[in-house]
Scaffold this motif. Sequence first.
Motif, PDB file in Angstrom:
ATOM      1  N   THR A  69       0.792  -1.149   0.035  1.00 36.69           N
ATOM      2  CA  THR A  69       0.063   0.021   0.025  1.00 36.69           C
ATOM      3  C   THR A  69       1.090   1.196  -0.091  1.00 36.69           C
ATOM      4  OG1 THR A  69      -1.649  -1.260   1.302  1.00 36.69           O
ATOM      5  CG2 THR A  69      -1.824   1.061   1.184  1.00 36.69           C
ATOM      6  N   ILE A  70       0.712   2.077  -0.919  1.00 33.98           N
ATOM      7  CA  ILE A  70       1.155   3.235  -0.758  1.00 33.98           C
ATOM      8  C   ILE A  70       0.777   4.482  -0.504  1.00 33.98           C
ATOM      9  CG2 ILE A  70       0.499   4.092  -3.332  1.00 33.98           C
ATOM     10  CD1 ILE A  70       3.662   4.992  -3.864  1.00 33.98           C
ATOM     11  N   SER A  71       1.213   5.473   0.323  1.00 39.51           N
ATOM     12  CA  SER A  71       0.576   6.696   0.772  1.00 39.51           C
ATOM     13  C   SER A  71       1.409   7.715   0.802  1.00 39.51           C
ATOM     14  CB  SER A  71      -0.092   6.170   2.240  1.00 39.51           C
ATOM     15  OG  SER A  71       0.993   6.092   3.210  1.00 39.51           O
ATOM     16  N   ARG A  72       0.867   9.028   0.926  1.00 34.98           N
ATOM     17  CA  ARG A  72       1.572  10.127   0.841  1.00 34.98           C
ATOM     18  C   ARG A  72       0.986  11.169   2.005  1.00 34.98           C
ATOM     19  NH1 ARG A  72       3.156  12.824  -4.805  1.00 34.98           N
ATOM     20  NH2 ARG A  72       3.980  14.771  -4.061  1.00 34.98           N
ATOM     21  N   ASP A  73       2.085  11.624   2.607  1.00 38.01           N
ATOM     22  CA  ASP A  73       1.959  12.765   3.617  1.00 38.01           C
ATOM     23  C   ASP A  73       2.257  14.260   2.868  1.00 38.01           C
ATOM     24  OD1 ASP A  73       2.876  13.402   7.106  1.00 38.01           O
ATOM     25  OD2 ASP A  73       1.735  14.512   5.546  1.00 38.01           O
ATOM     26  N   SER A  74       1.465  14.911   2.663  1.00 31.23           N
ATOM     27  CA  SER A  74       1.735  16.325   2.030  1.00 31.23           C
ATOM     28  C   SER A  74       1.530  17.549   2.875  1.00 31.23           C
ATOM     29  CB  SER A  74       1.090  16.362   0.692  1.00 31.23           C
ATOM     30  OG  SER A  74       1.052  15.275  -0.054  1.00 31.23           O
ATOM     31  N   ALA A  75       1.619  17.379   3.927  1.00 34.35           N
ATOM     32  CA  ALA A  75       1.256  18.191   4.999  1.00 34.35           C
ATOM     33  C   ALA A  75       2.270  19.594   4.867  1.00 34.35           C
ATOM     34  CB  ALA A  75       1.337  18.011   6.404  1.00 34.35           C
ATOM     35  N   ASP A  76       3.491  19.310   4.388  1.00 35.90           N
ATOM     36  CA  ASP A  76       4.665  20.230   4.552  1.00 35.90           C
ATOM     37  C   ASP A  76       4.674  20.722   2.872  1.00 35.90           C
ATOM     38  OD1 ASP A  76       7.658  20.758   6.086  1.00 35.90           O
ATOM     39  OD2 ASP A  76       7.066  21.656   3.824  1.00 35.90           O
ATOM     40  N   HIS A  77       4.663  21.740   2.322  1.00 36.88           N
ATOM     41  CA  HIS A  77       4.489  22.011   1.105  1.00 36.88           C
ATOM     42  C   HIS A  77       6.031  21.967   0.322  1.00 36.88           C
ATOM     43  CE1 HIS A  77       0.626  23.925   0.825  1.00 36.88           C
ATOM     44  NE2 HIS A  77       0.730  24.542   1.694  1.00 36.88           N
ATOM     45  N   SER A  78       7.127  21.903   1.016  1.00 37.90           N
ATOM     46  CA  SER A  78       8.339  21.729   0.531  1.00 37.90           C
ATOM     47  C   SER A  78       9.062  20.351   0.957  1.00 37.90           C
ATOM     48  CB  SER A  78       9.455  22.625   0.848  1.00 37.90           C
ATOM     49  OG  SER A  78       9.419  22.518   2.483  1.00 37.90           O
ATOM     50  N   GLU A  79       8.086  19.438   1.720  1.00 40.35           N
ATOM     51  CA  GLU A  79       8.605  18.143   1.984  1.00 40.35           C
ATOM     52  C   GLU A  79       7.566  17.251   2.094  1.00 40.35           C
ATOM     53  OE1 GLU A  79      12.193  17.634   4.600  1.00 40.35           O
ATOM     54  OE2 GLU A  79      10.742  16.388   5.900  1.00 40.35           O
ATOM     55  N   ASN A  80       7.525  16.348   1.247  1.00 38.49           N
ATOM     56  CA  ASN A  80       6.325  15.377   1.255  1.00 38.49           C
ATOM     57  C   ASN A  80       7.015  13.856   1.822  1.00 38.49           C
ATOM     58  OD1 ASN A  80       4.122  16.109  -1.463  1.00 38.49           O
ATOM     59  ND2 ASN A  80       4.567  17.113   0.305  1.00 38.49           N
ATOM     60  N   THR A  81       6.254  13.161   2.263  1.00 38.24           N
ATOM     61  CA  THR A  81       6.763  11.709   2.760  1.00 38.24           C
ATOM     62  C   THR A  81       6.060  10.768   2.132  1.00 38.24           C
ATOM     63  OG1 THR A  81       7.752  12.376   4.794  1.00 38.24           O
ATOM     64  CG2 THR A  81       7.392  10.018   4.340  1.00 38.24           C
ATOM     65  N   VAL A  82       6.429   9.750   1.168  1.00 36.48           N
ATOM     66  CA  VAL A  82       5.721   8.602   0.674  1.00 36.48           C
ATOM     67  C   VAL A  82       6.150   7.594   1.202  1.00 36.48           C
ATOM     68  CG1 VAL A  82       5.459   7.465  -1.439  1.00 36.48           C
ATOM     69  CG2 VAL A  82       5.234  10.146  -1.514  1.00 36.48           C
ATOM     70  N   TYR A  83       5.144   6.695   1.712  1.00 38.78           N
ATOM     71  CA  TYR A  83       5.177   5.504   2.450  1.00 38.78           C
ATOM     72  C   TYR A  83       4.927   4.275   1.551  1.00 38.78           C
ATOM     73  CZ  TYR A  83       5.342   8.595   6.554  1.00 38.78           C
ATOM     74  OH  TYR A  83       5.452   9.516   7.482  1.00 38.78           O
ATOM     75  N   LEU A  84       5.557   3.091   1.541  1.00 39.61           N
ATOM     76  CA  LEU A  84       5.310   2.048   1.183  1.00 39.61           C
ATOM     77  C   LEU A  84       5.062   0.885   1.994  1.00 39.61           C
ATOM     78  CD1 LEU A  84       4.684   0.461  -1.764  1.00 39.61           C
ATOM     79  CD2 LEU A  84       6.982   0.021  -1.737  1.00 39.61           C
ATOM     80  N   GLN A  85       3.783   0.489   2.475  1.00 39.53           N
ATOM     81  CA  GLN A  85       3.662  -0.652   3.407  1.00 39.53           C
ATOM     82  C   GLN A  85       3.671  -1.808   2.751  1.00 39.53           C
ATOM     83  OE1 GLN A  85       3.121  -0.501   6.776  1.00 39.53           O
ATOM     84  NE2 GLN A  85       3.017  -2.593   6.764  1.00 39.53           N
TER      85      GLN A  85
END
Length: 125
Positions: A69-85
């Motif tokens: 499962t892929i997901s994305r945390d875009s709370a910060d405009h200049s830094e996003n974290t994408v996860y791969l569970q």
Amino acid sequence: QVHLAESGGGLVQAGGSLKLACVASGRSVGAHNIAWYRQVPLKDREFVAAISWSGGRTYYADSVKGRFTISRDSADHSENTVYLQMDSLKPEDSAKYYCAATPFEKEITTRTDYWGQGTQVTVSS
């Protein structure tokens, strides 16, 4: 320019789980689609999963559907974290996993404009 840094790899037994993270940074990171690829020695890099710039659309290789499962945390405009569970891991999932970025969503499963350094995943049988 987008900088990518992966983490979370390691050694796990078959049937186990791992969660990889890709920190994507840069002024235009919010406009980039992020994908995970993997590679084993002497083979081409293989597309695994991807997520659109908005986080609203996801794409998976058939070999990982239902397990990753892929997901994305875009709370910060200049830094996003994408996860791969990654769940129900198999020995054939062993590879070096890379995240990649492109602004072209139509080519999200094939085009990579930026790459990270990768993180090793090893699944023992």
